[in-house]
Scaffold this motif. Structure first.
Motif, PDB file in Angstrom:
ATOM      1  N   TYR A  94      18.946  -5.421   4.267  1.00  0.00           N
ATOM      2  CA  TYR A  94      19.193  -5.115   5.681  1.00  0.00           C
ATOM      3  C   TYR A  94      19.965  -3.811   5.787  1.00  0.00           C
ATOM      4  N   LEU A  95      19.395  -2.854   6.527  1.00  0.00           N
ATOM      5  CA  LEU A  95      20.072  -1.573   6.739  1.00  0.00           C
ATOM      6  C   LEU A  95      20.827  -1.682   8.061  1.00  0.00           C
ATOM      7  N   ALA A  96      22.117  -1.433   8.045  1.00  0.00           N
ATOM      8  CA  ALA A  96      22.970  -1.781   9.203  1.00  0.00           C
ATOM      9  C   ALA A  96      22.840  -0.795  10.356  1.00  0.00           C
ATOM     10  N   GLN A  97      22.900   0.504  10.088  1.00  0.00           N
ATOM     11  CA  GLN A  97      22.874   1.466  11.203  1.00  0.00           C
ATOM     12  C   GLN A  97      21.942   2.647  10.899  1.00  0.00           C
ATOM     13  N   PRO A  98      20.676   2.323  10.655  1.00  0.00           N
ATOM     14  CA  PRO A  98      19.747   3.420  10.327  1.00  0.00           C
ATOM     15  C   PRO A  98      19.262   4.124  11.580  1.00  0.00           C
ATOM     16  N   ARG A  99      18.591   5.239  11.379  1.00  0.00           N
ATOM     17  CA  ARG A  99      17.806   5.861  12.463  1.00  0.00           C
ATOM     18  C   ARG A  99      16.361   5.438  12.265  1.00  0.00           C
ATOM     19  N   HIS A 100      15.606   5.522  13.347  1.00  0.00           N
ATOM     20  CA  HIS A 100      14.184   5.175  13.287  1.00  0.00           C
ATOM     21  C   HIS A 100      13.423   6.484  13.371  1.00  0.00           C
ATOM     22  N   ILE A 101      12.845   6.911  12.261  1.00  0.00           N
ATOM     23  CA  ILE A 101      12.142   8.197  12.217  1.00  0.00           C
ATOM     24  C   ILE A 101      10.698   7.955  11.786  1.00  0.00           C
ATOM     25  N   GLU A 102       9.779   8.496  12.568  1.00  0.00           N
ATOM     26  CA  GLU A 102       8.353   8.269  12.297  1.00  0.00           C
ATOM     27  C   GLU A 102       7.636   9.599  12.073  1.00  0.00           C
ATOM     28  N   ILE A 103       6.655   9.560  11.172  1.00  0.00           N
ATOM     29  CA  ILE A 103       5.904  10.768  10.819  1.00  0.00           C
ATOM     30  C   ILE A 103       4.500  10.664  11.403  1.00  0.00           C
TER      31      ILE A 103
ATOM     32  N   GLU B   2       5.304  15.746   3.682  1.00  0.00           N
ATOM     33  CA  GLU B   2       4.331  16.015   2.617  1.00  0.00           C
ATOM     34  C   GLU B   2       4.056  14.745   1.811  1.00  0.00           C
ATOM     35  N   THR B   3       5.098  13.953   1.574  1.00  0.00           N
ATOM     36  CA  THR B   3       4.904  12.679   0.856  1.00  0.00           C
ATOM     37  C   THR B   3       3.911  11.805   1.617  1.00  0.00           C
ATOM     38  N   VAL B   4       4.067  11.758   2.925  1.00  0.00           N
ATOM     39  CA  VAL B   4       3.193  10.916   3.745  1.00  0.00           C
ATOM     40  C   VAL B   4       1.780  11.497   3.821  1.00  0.00           C
ATOM     41  N   ALA B   5       1.687  12.811   3.981  1.00  0.00           N
ATOM     42  CA  ALA B   5       0.354  13.438   4.072  1.00  0.00           C
ATOM     43  C   ALA B   5      -0.430  13.208   2.776  1.00  0.00           C
ATOM     44  N   LYS B   6       0.260  13.327   1.644  1.00  0.00           N
ATOM     45  CA  LYS B   6      -0.400  13.100   0.335  1.00  0.00           C
ATOM     46  C   LYS B   6      -0.907  11.664   0.244  1.00  0.00           C
ATOM     47  N   ALA B   7      -0.091  10.729   0.719  1.00  0.00           N
ATOM     48  CA  ALA B   7      -0.492   9.311   0.694  1.00  0.00           C
ATOM     49  C   ALA B   7      -1.716   9.079   1.580  1.00  0.00           C
ATOM     50  N   MET B   8      -1.744   9.727   2.720  1.00  0.00           N
ATOM     51  CA  MET B   8      -2.875   9.548   3.640  1.00  0.00           C
ATOM     52  C   MET B   8      -4.146  10.191   3.080  1.00  0.00           C
ATOM     53  N   ARG B   9      -3.995  11.244   2.301  1.00  0.00           N
ATOM     54  CA  ARG B   9      -5.166  11.840   1.648  1.00  0.00           C
ATOM     55  C   ARG B   9      -5.729  10.857   0.625  1.00  0.00           C
TER      56      ARG B   9
ATOM     57  N   ALA C  30      14.218  18.410   4.578  1.00  0.00           N
ATOM     58  CA  ALA C  30      14.031  16.943   4.541  1.00  0.00           C
ATOM     59  C   ALA C  30      12.792  16.551   5.340  1.00  0.00           C
ATOM     60  N   SER C  31      12.601  17.214   6.476  1.00  0.00           N
ATOM     61  CA  SER C  31      11.445  16.925   7.334  1.00  0.00           C
ATOM     62  C   SER C  31      10.148  17.253   6.603  1.00  0.00           C
ATOM     63  N   ASN C  32      10.086  18.434   5.985  1.00  0.00           N
ATOM     64  CA  ASN C  32       8.875  18.828   5.251  1.00  0.00           C
ATOM     65  C   ASN C  32       8.636  17.922   4.052  1.00  0.00           C
TER      66      ASN C  32
ATOM     67  N   THR D 188       0.847  -1.213   0.000  1.00  0.00           N
ATOM     68  CA  THR D 188       0.000   0.000   0.000  1.00  0.00           C
ATOM     69  C   THR D 188       0.873   1.250   0.000  1.00  0.00           C
ATOM     70  N   ALA D 189       1.909   1.222   0.825  1.00  0.00           N
ATOM     71  CA  ALA D 189       2.808   2.393   0.889  1.00  0.00           C
ATOM     72  C   ALA D 189       3.443   2.645  -0.471  1.00  0.00           C
ATOM     73  N   ARG D 190       3.905   1.572  -1.094  1.00  0.00           N
ATOM     74  CA  ARG D 190       4.564   1.735  -2.401  1.00  0.00           C
ATOM     75  C   ARG D 190       3.577   2.313  -3.425  1.00  0.00           C
ATOM     76  N   ARG D 191       2.352   1.772  -3.372  1.00  0.00           N
ATOM     77  CA  ARG D 191       1.317   2.234  -4.334  1.00  0.00           C
ATOM     78  C   ARG D 191       1.008   3.721  -4.125  1.00  0.00           C
ATOM     79  N   LEU D 192       1.131   4.164  -2.882  1.00  0.00           N
ATOM     80  CA  LEU D 192       0.791   5.562  -2.551  1.00  0.00           C
ATOM     81  C   LEU D 192       1.986   6.507  -2.700  1.00  0.00           C
ATOM     82  N   GLY D 193       3.109   5.967  -3.222  1.00  0.00           N
ATOM     83  CA  GLY D 193       4.263   6.831  -3.497  1.00  0.00           C
ATOM     84  C   GLY D 193       5.195   7.051  -2.326  1.00  0.00           C
ATOM     85  N   ILE D 194       5.071   6.194  -1.305  1.00  0.00           N
ATOM     86  CA  ILE D 194       5.982   6.295  -0.151  1.00  0.00           C
ATOM     87  C   ILE D 194       7.189   5.401  -0.426  1.00  0.00           C
ATOM     88  N   PRO D 195       8.422   5.916  -0.227  1.00  0.00           N
ATOM     89  CA  PRO D 195       9.611   5.080  -0.488  1.00  0.00           C
ATOM     90  C   PRO D 195       9.701   3.928   0.509  1.00  0.00           C
TER      91      PRO D 195
END
Ligand code: MV4
Length: 451
Positions: free
Chosen positions: A202-211, A257-264, A251-253, A122-129
């Motif tokens: 597998y991403l070795a040392q990512p950060r966990h960021i949530e919108i 915005e990508t996520v907000a558009k997907a949720m719309r 980067a934050s905006n 669903t995320a991919r279909r809505l344009g979320i990476p």
């Protein structure tokens, strides 16, 4: 708007929801197990109903008992909080079948996001990476090998019904893949009764960021910025902050915005959190949570928006008064989850609080349901409270957090306060230079004994 909300939860989140209800002029029904008869949310609610013995499966997860409590009290809506039944689509449906509103997303969306394969699709279909990997579930070891070689090792095998780290196995090389698949399937089958697995780079040392997102269910949705939740131990977040020290405003905006558009496009209803791993300047969707989260006060502090009030408003069909341009960010906030646990071993330390003095002052919030003389029961999570601190800048926030932590008194049980008093003085933390494995690496090197 609802007349009476039954709060199907306990502890600090039950108190948090109760406060929002009171400010909206909605009467409140608390439910409690026999172990929580003296809990703060029971004392402050307009009505209360005992729904069973201490074990969650006989009380806070007991759907017939919750339905009965709604019937007895005439509640026209249920707020599930977080945990327990908050992401149980069937519970949401049962309530709707009884003409009781579920304060949460549409059951269909809860169901989609509960299946991590469908969530990614669903995320991919809505344009979320999304993280590179298999399109759907893995049907054979041979198929897995082809995909793994395409995306490159190391790869991660994940359970479709998983989340929170359960049912995940890393394959560093092709020789590890078959075992990783078998072990992930076995763990998924025993933990969730569903052995469907999928593959990801597998991403070795990512950060966990949530919108954080908020939608009205009719195609309007906004984002409320990000929270950096990378400081975790065994998938338990302990320190969350907004904004992420790793992101600039652009980067934050952009991801917001990508996520907000997907949720719309999804016509999402209610609050939600879209989770990413962030590495080398790229965001990779991993999952979406369809509930109010423990760490929501971080977002409330930097936006001055009451997320639970907004959640109740959109659930009642009130539409979304807020527009994206109304969301203004100010300053920086950090939340520390203070648990009744040994600060080195993290062994739970339930018991009676014999002295309790929370910090105060400008920019300091404590969301807690404990009080002097309260006994923390052994049946549930060990959260004593959440310390949320806000400042004009991250450095002001850190200074204020240090002062607040030093002021905080909780005697009678062991707590993780000493760990936070150490972290707030640690160079990497002060520099915002950490990733999802940083805390466990720090603890492995001796943690608070080290300094
Ligand atoms: C990952 C990952 C690395 N690469 N996926 C852990 C629980 C679930 N939210 C997803 N998790 C991870 N997925 C890929 N492709 C590393 C983790 C992970 C993690 C993620 C966020 C916060 C803490 C974590 C701790 C260990 C592993």
């Amino acid at each position: 708007m609802f007349e009476k909300i039954l709060i199907a939860n306990r502890g600090e989140i039950a108190l948090r929801v109760l406060r929002a209800c009171k400010e909206l002029g909605i009467s409140t029904v608390a439910v409690h197990s026999t172990a929580d008869a003296n809990a703060m949310h029971v004392r402050l609610a307009d009505e209360s109903v005992c729904i069973g013995p201490p074990a969650a499966r006989d009380s806070y997860l007991n759907v017939p008992a919750l339905l009965a409590a709604c019937e007895i009290t005439g509640a026209d809506a249920v707020h599930p909080g977080y945990g327990f039944l908050s992401e149980n689509a069937r519970f949401a449906e049962i309530l709707e079948e009884h003409n009781i509103h579920f304060i949460g997303p549409k059951p269909g969306h809860i169901r989609i996001m509960g299946d991590k394969i469908e969530a990614k699709r669903t995320a991919r279909r809505l344009g979320i990476p999304v993280v590179p990997g298999s399109d759907g579930g893995i049907t054979s070891d041979a198929e897995a090998m082809v995909i793994a070689k395409t995306i490159g090792f190391p790869v991660l095998v994940k359970a479709a019904a998983g989340g929170g780290g359960r049912g995940m196995k890393v394959a560093q090389t092709p020789a590890d893949l078959s075992n990783a698949l078998a072990n992930a399937r076995a763990e998924a089958q025993s933990a969730f009764g569903d052995d469907a697995v999928y593959l990801e780079k597998y991403l070795a040392q990512p950060r966990h960021i949530e919108i954080q997102v908020l939608g009205d269910g009719h195609g309007r949705a906004i984002h409320l910025g990000e929270r950096d939740c990378s400081l975790q131990r065994r998938h338990q977040k302990i320190w969350e902050e907004g904004h992420s020290p790793a992101l600039n405003i652009a980067a934050s905006n952009s991801i917001g915005e990508t996520v907000a558009k997907a949720m719309r496009e999804l016509e999402y209803l209610g609050v939600g959190t879209v989770e990413f791993l962030y590495e080398d300047g790229k965001f990779h969707f991993i999952e979406m949570n369809t509930r109010i989260q423990v760490e929501h006060p971080v977002t409330e502090a930097i936006t001055d928006i009451d997320l639970v009030v907004e959640q109740i408003r959109v659930a009642a069909g009130g539409g979304l008064d807020l527009k994206q341009e109304d969301v203004k960010f100010f300053g920086h906030a950090i939340e520390c989850r203070i648990n009744a646990e040994n600060p080195q071993t993290f062994m739970p330390s339930p018991g009676k609080i014999v002295a309790y003095h929370p910090p105060g002052g400008l920019g300091v919030r404590v969301d807690s349901a404990v009080y002097n003389g309260y006994t923390i029961p052994p049946f549930y999570d060990s959260l004593v409270g959440k310390l949320i601190v806000h400042g004009k800048t991250r450095s002001e926030c850190l200074m204020r957090l240090k002062r607040a932590l030093d002021e905080f008194v909780v005697d009678g049980v062991e707590t993780t306060l000493p760990l936070f008093r150490t972290l707030v003085r640690e160079k990497d933390i002060i520099d915002g230079d950490y990733h999802i494995h940083w805390l466990e690496d720090f603890l492995a090197k001796g943690g608070i004994d080290r300094v």
